[in-house]
Scaffold this motif. Structure first.
Motif, PDB file in Angstrom:
ATOM      1  N   LYS A 180       9.690 -17.733 -50.917  1.00  0.00           N
ATOM      2  CA  LYS A 180      11.141 -17.945 -51.011  1.00  0.00           C
ATOM      3  C   LYS A 180      11.723 -18.756 -49.851  1.00  0.00           C
ATOM      4  CE  LYS A 180      12.003 -13.763 -53.636  1.00  0.00           C
ATOM      5  NZ  LYS A 180      12.750 -12.540 -53.653  1.00  0.00           N
ATOM      6  N   ASP A 181      10.889 -19.634 -49.274  1.00  0.00           N
ATOM      7  CA  ASP A 181      11.354 -20.491 -48.178  1.00  0.00           C
ATOM      8  C   ASP A 181      11.669 -21.904 -48.659  1.00  0.00           C
ATOM      9  OD1 ASP A 181      11.007 -18.486 -46.298  1.00  0.00           O
ATOM     10  OD2 ASP A 181       8.924 -19.031 -45.891  1.00  0.00           O
ATOM     11  N   GLY A 182      11.628 -22.099 -49.974  1.00  0.00           N
ATOM     12  CA  GLY A 182      11.878 -23.427 -50.533  1.00  0.00           C
ATOM     13  C   GLY A 182      10.587 -24.095 -50.993  1.00  0.00           C
ATOM     14  N   TYR A 183      10.747 -25.035 -51.908  1.00  0.00           N
ATOM     15  CA  TYR A 183       9.589 -25.778 -52.428  1.00  0.00           C
ATOM     16  C   TYR A 183       8.978 -26.634 -51.321  1.00  0.00           C
ATOM     17  CZ  TYR A 183      11.690 -24.716 -56.989  1.00  0.00           C
ATOM     18  OH  TYR A 183      12.217 -24.076 -58.080  1.00  0.00           O
ATOM     19  N   ASP A 184       7.729 -27.039 -51.515  1.00  0.00           N
ATOM     20  CA  ASP A 184       7.122 -28.001 -50.599  1.00  0.00           C
ATOM     21  C   ASP A 184       7.615 -29.381 -51.043  1.00  0.00           C
ATOM     22  OD1 ASP A 184       5.490 -29.791 -49.211  1.00  0.00           O
ATOM     23  OD2 ASP A 184       3.857 -28.344 -49.090  1.00  0.00           O
ATOM     24  N   ALA A 194       3.899 -41.081 -57.077  1.00  0.00           N
ATOM     25  CA  ALA A 194       2.584 -41.638 -57.463  1.00  0.00           C
ATOM     26  C   ALA A 194       2.396 -41.754 -58.970  1.00  0.00           C
ATOM     27  CB  ALA A 194       1.474 -40.774 -56.878  1.00  0.00           C
ATOM     28  N   VAL A 195       3.195 -41.027 -59.760  1.00  0.00           N
ATOM     29  CA  VAL A 195       3.014 -41.026 -61.219  1.00  0.00           C
ATOM     30  C   VAL A 195       4.306 -41.393 -61.938  1.00  0.00           C
ATOM     31  CG1 VAL A 195       1.182 -39.289 -61.119  1.00  0.00           C
ATOM     32  CG2 VAL A 195       3.549 -38.550 -61.448  1.00  0.00           C
ATOM     33  N   SER A 196       4.179 -41.704 -63.223  1.00  0.00           N
ATOM     34  CA  SER A 196       5.389 -42.033 -63.991  1.00  0.00           C
ATOM     35  C   SER A 196       5.741 -40.942 -65.005  1.00  0.00           C
ATOM     36  CB  SER A 196       5.207 -43.374 -64.708  1.00  0.00           C
ATOM     37  OG  SER A 196       4.092 -43.295 -65.563  1.00  0.00           O
ATOM     38  N   ILE A 197       4.899 -39.891 -65.086  1.00  0.00           N
ATOM     39  CA  ILE A 197       5.193 -38.779 -66.005  1.00  0.00           C
ATOM     40  C   ILE A 197       6.041 -37.722 -65.279  1.00  0.00           C
ATOM     41  CG2 ILE A 197       3.198 -39.100 -67.523  1.00  0.00           C
ATOM     42  CD1 ILE A 197       1.655 -37.040 -65.885  1.00  0.00           C
ATOM     43  N   PRO A 198       6.752 -36.862 -66.019  1.00  0.00           N
ATOM     44  CA  PRO A 198       7.598 -35.846 -65.367  1.00  0.00           C
ATOM     45  C   PRO A 198       6.803 -34.874 -64.504  1.00  0.00           C
ATOM     46  CG  PRO A 198       8.153 -36.055 -67.694  1.00  0.00           C
ATOM     47  CD  PRO A 198       6.899 -36.836 -67.482  1.00  0.00           C
ATOM     48  N   VAL A 199       7.416 -34.485 -63.395  1.00  0.00           N
ATOM     49  CA  VAL A 199       6.816 -33.525 -62.457  1.00  0.00           C
ATOM     50  C   VAL A 199       7.758 -32.339 -62.278  1.00  0.00           C
ATOM     51  CG1 VAL A 199       6.022 -33.147 -60.081  1.00  0.00           C
ATOM     52  CG2 VAL A 199       5.570 -35.348 -61.216  1.00  0.00           C
ATOM     53  N   THR A 200       7.210 -31.142 -62.477  1.00  0.00           N
ATOM     54  CA  THR A 200       7.978 -29.912 -62.255  1.00  0.00           C
ATOM     55  C   THR A 200       7.575 -29.324 -60.906  1.00  0.00           C
ATOM     56  OG1 THR A 200       8.164 -29.411 -64.613  1.00  0.00           O
ATOM     57  CG2 THR A 200       8.411 -27.559 -63.105  1.00  0.00           C
ATOM     58  N   ALA A 201       8.567 -29.026 -60.074  1.00  0.00           N
ATOM     59  CA  ALA A 201       8.317 -28.399 -58.765  1.00  0.00           C
ATOM     60  C   ALA A 201       8.181 -26.895 -58.959  1.00  0.00           C
ATOM     61  CB  ALA A 201       9.475 -28.692 -57.817  1.00  0.00           C
ATOM     62  N   SER A 202       7.186 -26.305 -58.300  1.00  0.00           N
ATOM     63  CA  SER A 202       6.955 -24.869 -58.428  1.00  0.00           C
ATOM     64  C   SER A 202       6.414 -24.302 -57.118  1.00  0.00           C
ATOM     65  CB  SER A 202       5.958 -24.624 -59.565  1.00  0.00           C
ATOM     66  OG  SER A 202       5.451 -23.320 -59.527  1.00  0.00           O
ATOM     67  N   GLY A 203       6.796 -23.063 -56.837  1.00  0.00           N
ATOM     68  CA  GLY A 203       6.298 -22.365 -55.657  1.00  0.00           C
ATOM     69  C   GLY A 203       7.273 -22.401 -54.510  1.00  0.00           C
ATOM     70  N   GLY A 204       8.034 -21.314 -54.345  1.00  0.00           N
ATOM     71  CA  GLY A 204       8.870 -21.207 -53.148  1.00  0.00           C
ATOM     72  C   GLY A 204      10.369 -21.111 -53.327  1.00  0.00           C
ATOM     73  N   ALA A 205      10.860 -21.161 -54.580  1.00  0.00           N
ATOM     74  CA  ALA A 205      12.315 -21.091 -54.763  1.00  0.00           C
ATOM     75  C   ALA A 205      12.852 -19.737 -54.303  1.00  0.00           C
ATOM     76  CB  ALA A 205      12.666 -21.306 -56.231  1.00  0.00           C
ATOM     77  N   GLY A 206      13.792 -19.770 -53.369  1.00  0.00           N
ATOM     78  CA  GLY A 206      14.380 -18.525 -52.875  1.00  0.00           C
ATOM     79  C   GLY A 206      15.872 -18.452 -53.118  1.00  0.00           C
ATOM     80  N   VAL A 208      19.574 -21.053 -54.712  1.00  0.00           N
ATOM     81  CA  VAL A 208      20.040 -22.231 -55.463  1.00  0.00           C
ATOM     82  C   VAL A 208      19.889 -23.523 -54.656  1.00  0.00           C
ATOM     83  CG1 VAL A 208      21.612 -21.092 -57.080  1.00  0.00           C
ATOM     84  CG2 VAL A 208      22.428 -21.651 -54.794  1.00  0.00           C
ATOM     85  N   GLU A 209      20.051 -23.425 -53.333  1.00  0.00           N
ATOM     86  CA  GLU A 209      19.921 -24.619 -52.482  1.00  0.00           C
ATOM     87  C   GLU A 209      18.506 -25.214 -52.574  1.00  0.00           C
ATOM     88  OE1 GLU A 209      21.207 -21.749 -51.360  1.00  0.00           O
ATOM     89  OE2 GLU A 209      23.143 -22.143 -50.415  1.00  0.00           O
ATOM     90  N   HIS A 210      17.503 -24.329 -52.658  1.00  0.00           N
ATOM     91  CA  HIS A 210      16.124 -24.810 -52.762  1.00  0.00           C
ATOM     92  C   HIS A 210      15.915 -25.606 -54.052  1.00  0.00           C
ATOM     93  CE1 HIS A 210      14.788 -21.212 -50.058  1.00  0.00           C
ATOM     94  NE2 HIS A 210      15.189 -22.238 -49.332  1.00  0.00           N
ATOM     95  N   ILE A 211      16.512 -25.102 -55.123  1.00  0.00           N
ATOM     96  CA  ILE A 211      16.364 -25.789 -56.418  1.00  0.00           C
ATOM     97  C   ILE A 211      17.067 -27.147 -56.374  1.00  0.00           C
ATOM     98  CG2 ILE A 211      16.941 -25.663 -58.887  1.00  0.00           C
ATOM     99  CD1 ILE A 211      16.365 -22.629 -58.693  1.00  0.00           C
ATOM    100  N   LEU A 212      18.236 -27.175 -55.780  1.00  0.00           N
ATOM    101  CA  LEU A 212      18.954 -28.451 -55.628  1.00  0.00           C
ATOM    102  C   LEU A 212      18.108 -29.443 -54.829  1.00  0.00           C
ATOM    103  CD1 LEU A 212      21.627 -30.069 -56.026  1.00  0.00           C
ATOM    104  CD2 LEU A 212      22.350 -29.178 -53.809  1.00  0.00           C
ATOM    105  N   ALA A 220      12.195 -34.199 -58.282  1.00  0.00           N
ATOM    106  CA  ALA A 220      11.482 -33.503 -59.355  1.00  0.00           C
ATOM    107  C   ALA A 220      12.301 -33.578 -60.645  1.00  0.00           C
ATOM    108  CB  ALA A 220      11.249 -32.049 -58.965  1.00  0.00           C
ATOM    109  N   ASP A 221      11.601 -33.545 -61.767  1.00  0.00           N
ATOM    110  CA  ASP A 221      12.272 -33.609 -63.074  1.00  0.00           C
ATOM    111  C   ASP A 221      12.721 -32.224 -63.532  1.00  0.00           C
ATOM    112  OD1 ASP A 221      11.695 -36.533 -63.956  1.00  0.00           O
ATOM    113  OD2 ASP A 221       9.814 -35.776 -63.146  1.00  0.00           O
ATOM    114  N   ALA A 222      12.011 -31.205 -63.032  1.00  0.00           N
ATOM    115  CA  ALA A 222      12.344 -29.823 -63.392  1.00  0.00           C
ATOM    116  C   ALA A 222      11.988 -28.927 -62.220  1.00  0.00           C
ATOM    117  CB  ALA A 222      11.567 -29.396 -64.639  1.00  0.00           C
ATOM    118  N   ALA A 223      12.637 -27.770 -62.164  1.00  0.00           N
ATOM    119  CA  ALA A 223      12.334 -26.795 -61.115  1.00  0.00           C
ATOM    120  C   ALA A 223      11.979 -25.479 -61.783  1.00  0.00           C
ATOM    121  CB  ALA A 223      13.527 -26.614 -60.191  1.00  0.00           C
ATOM    122  N   LEU A 224      10.848 -24.916 -61.357  1.00  0.00           N
ATOM    123  CA  LEU A 224      10.374 -23.658 -61.918  1.00  0.00           C
ATOM    124  C   LEU A 224      10.587 -22.546 -60.884  1.00  0.00           C
ATOM    125  CD1 LEU A 224       7.225 -23.079 -63.950  1.00  0.00           C
ATOM    126  CD2 LEU A 224       7.390 -21.852 -61.800  1.00  0.00           C
ATOM    127  N   ALA A 225      11.021 -21.392 -61.350  1.00  0.00           N
ATOM    128  CA  ALA A 225      11.224 -20.254 -60.444  1.00  0.00           C
ATOM    129  C   ALA A 225      10.888 -18.965 -61.167  1.00  0.00           C
ATOM    130  CB  ALA A 225      12.660 -20.225 -59.937  1.00  0.00           C
TER     131      ALA A 225
END
Length: 251
Positions: A180-184, A194-206, A208-212, A220-225
């Motif tokens: 819960k210290d925020g995403y890397d 490095a890629v052109s496909i969507p990337v979802t960030a995961s690991g560390g959401a604590g 709303v600020e982290h998701i923003l 990131a294209d999506a945020a997972l929590a």
């Protein structure tokens, strides 16, 4: 690009669990009940990960997937223990909208291309679990629920899976998972660039600020929590309102 908010159900023995850095799991509820709740809450998609399937060398629990899929109208992404296109077909038939592959993609990269050919790239998500190596000053990919280190560097593997036909990447920082210290932000940003496909960030959401930050700093294209939603520290609706008010477009 409209951003997505995705709750994650880590499932073990038919129950949703949540740990820290992939260990120390505690119970968080029934998958079908939680799925129905997030569907009402306004989640854009739902991830269902059978977290011990690869370690135990078995297929994903189809009955639990069916029950979960029956409760929702949003896309359901299912991962854990998927080794063949036959496994993918079973899950898609059981109600999954997309499948997420990690360990099998490393041991048999051809399965990515086979899956993309059989069902379309948009159905194939590659889950990349990464951990920082202080010694090499590099992020490496891990498999089997974070238990096995591979020789793949995170960015190189992301580029490779896109070439092989993956439609999306689900990138999890093992170092940040459950902390819960925020995403890397750094590795998320590097993979995204490095890629052109969507990337979802995961690991560390604590919060709303982290998701923003995942959206504004890492693009990131999506945020997972998981934890913050399961234990009612915030809600999908609150997160979406907060992000919208700061000028980021969400679904």
């Amino acid at each position: 690009m409209v951003k997505k908010i995705i709750p994650c159900l880590d499932v073990k023995d038919g129950r949703v669990v949540k740990g820290i850095q992939f260990v120390g799991l505690r119970d968080a509820g029934d998958p079908a009940e939680l799925a129905a709740f997030y569907n009402k809450e306004g989640a854009d998609e739902l991830v269902f990960l059978d977290i011990s399937a690869s370690v135990e060398g078995r297929d994903t629990m189809l009955d639990v997937v069916k029950k979960t899929a029956a409760q929702i109208s949003i896309p359901l992404i299912v991962g854990g223990g998927i080794r063949t296109t036959e496994n993918m077909k079973q899950l898609l038939d059981a109600g999954a909208s997309k499948v997420s592959i990690n360990s099998a993609a490393i041991s048999n990269p051809a399965v990515i291309t086979e899956g993309a050919k059989a069902f379309g790239s948009n159905k194939i998500i590659i889950a990349i679990d990464v951990k920082w190596s202080e010694e090499d000053q590099e992020w490496y990919v891990y498999t089997h629920g974070g238990q096995k280190k591979t020789d793949w560097k995170a960015v190189d593997w992301a580029i490779e899976v896109e070439k092989l036909g993956a439609g999306e990447i689900l990138l999890t920082s093992m170092d940040r998972d459950g902390e819960k210290d925020g995403y890397d932000i750094e590795i998320t940003k590097r993979v995204k660039e490095a890629v052109s496909i969507p990337v979802t960030a995961s690991g560390g959401a604590g919060n709303v600020e982290h998701i923003l930050a995942a959206f504004t700093e890492a693009n990131a294209d999506a945020a997972l929590a998981a934890s913050i939603f399961h234990f009612k520290e915030t809600s999908v609706a609150e997160v979406k309102n907060y992000i919208r008010e700061r000028g980021v477009e969400v679904k």
